[in-house]
Design a protein around this motif. Structure first.
Motif, PDB file in Angstrom:
ATOM      1  N   THR A 167       0.857  -1.186   0.000  1.00  0.00           N
ATOM      2  CA  THR A 167       0.000   0.000   0.000  1.00  0.00           C
ATOM      3  C   THR A 167       0.894   1.237   0.000  1.00  0.00           C
ATOM      4  O   THR A 167       1.939   1.248   0.650  1.00  0.00           O
ATOM      5  CB  THR A 167      -0.905  -0.002   1.246  1.00  0.00           C
ATOM      6  OG1 THR A 167      -1.697  -1.191   1.232  1.00  0.00           O
ATOM      7  CG2 THR A 167      -1.832   1.211   1.267  1.00  0.00           C
ATOM      8  N   VAL A 209      -3.622   5.087  -0.185  1.00  0.00           N
ATOM      9  CA  VAL A 209      -4.486   4.931  -1.351  1.00  0.00           C
ATOM     10  C   VAL A 209      -3.670   4.290  -2.463  1.00  0.00           C
ATOM     11  O   VAL A 209      -2.573   4.740  -2.761  1.00  0.00           O
ATOM     12  CB  VAL A 209      -5.028   6.299  -1.837  1.00  0.00           C
ATOM     13  CG1 VAL A 209      -5.847   6.146  -3.106  1.00  0.00           C
ATOM     14  CG2 VAL A 209      -5.858   6.956  -0.749  1.00  0.00           C
ATOM     15  N   GLY A 210      -4.199   3.254  -3.068  1.00  0.00           N
ATOM     16  CA  GLY A 210      -3.493   2.605  -4.160  1.00  0.00           C
ATOM     17  C   GLY A 210      -2.432   1.636  -3.671  1.00  0.00           C
ATOM     18  O   GLY A 210      -2.187   1.489  -2.472  1.00  0.00           O
ATOM     19  N   GLN A 211      -1.820   0.976  -4.638  1.00  0.00           N
ATOM     20  CA  GLN A 211      -0.788   0.000  -4.352  1.00  0.00           C
ATOM     21  C   GLN A 211       0.414   0.272  -5.246  1.00  0.00           C
ATOM     22  O   GLN A 211       0.276   0.878  -6.312  1.00  0.00           O
ATOM     23  CB  GLN A 211      -1.303  -1.413  -4.602  1.00  0.00           C
ATOM     24  CG  GLN A 211      -2.438  -1.804  -3.689  1.00  0.00           C
ATOM     25  CD  GLN A 211      -2.900  -3.225  -3.942  1.00  0.00           C
ATOM     26  OE1 GLN A 211      -2.888  -3.701  -5.070  1.00  0.00           O
ATOM     27  NE2 GLN A 211      -3.304  -3.905  -2.882  1.00  0.00           N
ATOM     28  N   LEU A 235      -3.719   2.940  -9.039  1.00  0.00           N
ATOM     29  CA  LEU A 235      -4.916   3.375  -8.333  1.00  0.00           C
ATOM     30  C   LEU A 235      -6.115   2.893  -9.128  1.00  0.00           C
ATOM     31  O   LEU A 235      -6.078   2.858 -10.365  1.00  0.00           O
ATOM     32  CB  LEU A 235      -4.982   4.905  -8.234  1.00  0.00           C
ATOM     33  CG  LEU A 235      -4.255   5.585  -7.076  1.00  0.00           C
ATOM     34  CD1 LEU A 235      -2.764   5.481  -7.237  1.00  0.00           C
ATOM     35  CD2 LEU A 235      -4.696   7.017  -6.949  1.00  0.00           C
ATOM     36  N   LYS A 236      -7.163   2.542  -8.413  1.00  0.00           N
ATOM     37  CA  LYS A 236      -8.412   2.135  -9.058  1.00  0.00           C
ATOM     38  C   LYS A 236      -9.261   3.375  -9.317  1.00  0.00           C
ATOM     39  O   LYS A 236      -9.130   4.393  -8.634  1.00  0.00           O
ATOM     40  CB  LYS A 236      -9.161   1.142  -8.175  1.00  0.00           C
ATOM     41  CG  LYS A 236      -8.419  -0.164  -8.044  1.00  0.00           C
ATOM     42  CD  LYS A 236      -9.203  -1.149  -7.234  1.00  0.00           C
ATOM     43  CE  LYS A 236      -8.377  -2.435  -7.166  1.00  0.00           C
ATOM     44  NZ  LYS A 236      -9.054  -3.500  -6.496  1.00  0.00           N
ATOM     45  N   GLU A 247     -10.262   6.369  -6.814  1.00  0.00           N
ATOM     46  CA  GLU A 247      -9.325   6.578  -5.710  1.00  0.00           C
ATOM     47  C   GLU A 247      -8.613   7.919  -5.882  1.00  0.00           C
ATOM     48  O   GLU A 247      -8.339   8.344  -6.998  1.00  0.00           O
ATOM     49  CB  GLU A 247      -8.297   5.449  -5.619  1.00  0.00           C
ATOM     50  CG  GLU A 247      -8.887   4.141  -5.151  1.00  0.00           C
ATOM     51  CD  GLU A 247      -7.853   3.053  -4.959  1.00  0.00           C
ATOM     52  OE1 GLU A 247      -8.021   2.269  -4.007  1.00  0.00           O
ATOM     53  OE2 GLU A 247      -6.890   2.970  -5.756  1.00  0.00           O
ATOM     54  N   ALA A 262      -5.740  10.846  -3.747  1.00  0.00           N
ATOM     55  CA  ALA A 262      -4.832  11.177  -2.648  1.00  0.00           C
ATOM     56  C   ALA A 262      -4.397  12.629  -2.795  1.00  0.00           C
ATOM     57  O   ALA A 262      -4.164  13.105  -3.905  1.00  0.00           O
ATOM     58  CB  ALA A 262      -3.622  10.262  -2.665  1.00  0.00           C
ATOM     59  N   LYS A 294      -6.441  12.099  -8.735  1.00  0.00           N
ATOM     60  CA  LYS A 294      -7.696  11.344  -8.709  1.00  0.00           C
ATOM     61  C   LYS A 294      -7.767  10.506  -9.973  1.00  0.00           C
ATOM     62  O   LYS A 294      -7.699  11.026 -11.087  1.00  0.00           O
ATOM     63  CB  LYS A 294      -8.909  12.261  -8.635  1.00  0.00           C
ATOM     64  CG  LYS A 294     -10.206  11.459  -8.598  1.00  0.00           C
ATOM     65  CD  LYS A 294     -11.424  12.300  -8.398  1.00  0.00           C
ATOM     66  CE  LYS A 294     -12.636  11.380  -8.321  1.00  0.00           C
ATOM     67  NZ  LYS A 294     -13.859  12.109  -8.104  1.00  0.00           N
ATOM     68  N   ASP A 303      -8.972   3.113 -13.905  1.00  0.00           N
ATOM     69  CA  ASP A 303      -7.828   2.461 -13.273  1.00  0.00           C
ATOM     70  C   ASP A 303      -6.574   3.016 -13.931  1.00  0.00           C
ATOM     71  O   ASP A 303      -6.522   3.151 -15.161  1.00  0.00           O
ATOM     72  CB  ASP A 303      -7.874   0.945 -13.469  1.00  0.00           C
ATOM     73  CG  ASP A 303      -8.989   0.277 -12.668  1.00  0.00           C
ATOM     74  OD1 ASP A 303      -9.701   0.970 -11.906  1.00  0.00           O
ATOM     75  OD2 ASP A 303      -9.136  -0.948 -12.801  1.00  0.00           O
TER      76      ASP A 303
END
Length: 111
Positions: free
Chosen positions: A15, A20-22, A44-45, A48, A50, A96, A100
Motif C-alpha cells: 500500500t 491509497v493505491g498499491q 490506483l483504481k 481513488e 490522494a 484522482k 484504473d
C-alpha cells in the motif's frame, strides 16, 4: 552501488504511504547513494484519490495507463497514458484516478 536486476512481477505489492493505491518499489533510498527517494510503479483504481505535499522532495509522475486528474495548487491537469508531470517540493497536489491507472512515480530529495 551494485548493478541489480529486478523482475517487476516478483516485487511485493504494498500500500502506498498515502494509504491509497498499491505500488511495487523498484528502487528506494537505501539502495542508492543519489538523492533519489524512490522509484515505484503505482496503481490506483477508478475513483481513488490522494492529496499531499512533500516539504523536501520533488515528485515526478509518468502515466502508463488510464486517465486521471492531477490538481497542483488550484490548477487541474488532465493526465493520460504517455503524460509526464513534475511537482516541485512543498507543493500541495492531488491525484484522482478517473479510470484504473498505472504510473511510474519518482521521488527525489532536495538539499
Amino acid at each position: 552501488m551494485e548493478t541489480t536486476k529486478k523482475k517487476i512481477k516478483e516485487l511485493p505489492i504494498i500500500t502506498t504511504t498515502h494509504g491509497v493505491g498499491q505500488k511495487r518499489v523498484l528502487l528506494n533510498s537505501q539502495e542508492t547513494s543519489t538523492p533519489l527517494t524512490q522509484i515505484a510503479i503505482t496503481r490506483l483504481k477508478a475513483g481513488e484519490a490522494a492529496e499531499h505535499l512533500h516539504p523536501t522532495m520533488e515528485e515526478f509522475f509518468l502515466f502508463q495507463k488510464g486517465d486521471a486528474i492531477m490538481t497542483v495548487g488550484k490548477k487541474q491537469i488532465m493526465c493520460n497514458s504517455g503524460d509526464f508531470i513534475t511537482i516541485p517540493a512543498n507543493t500541495l497536489h492531488s491525484l484522482k484516478a478517473i479510470t484504473d491507472i498505472e504510473i511510474i512515480t519518482i521521488g527525489c530529495a532536495i538539499h
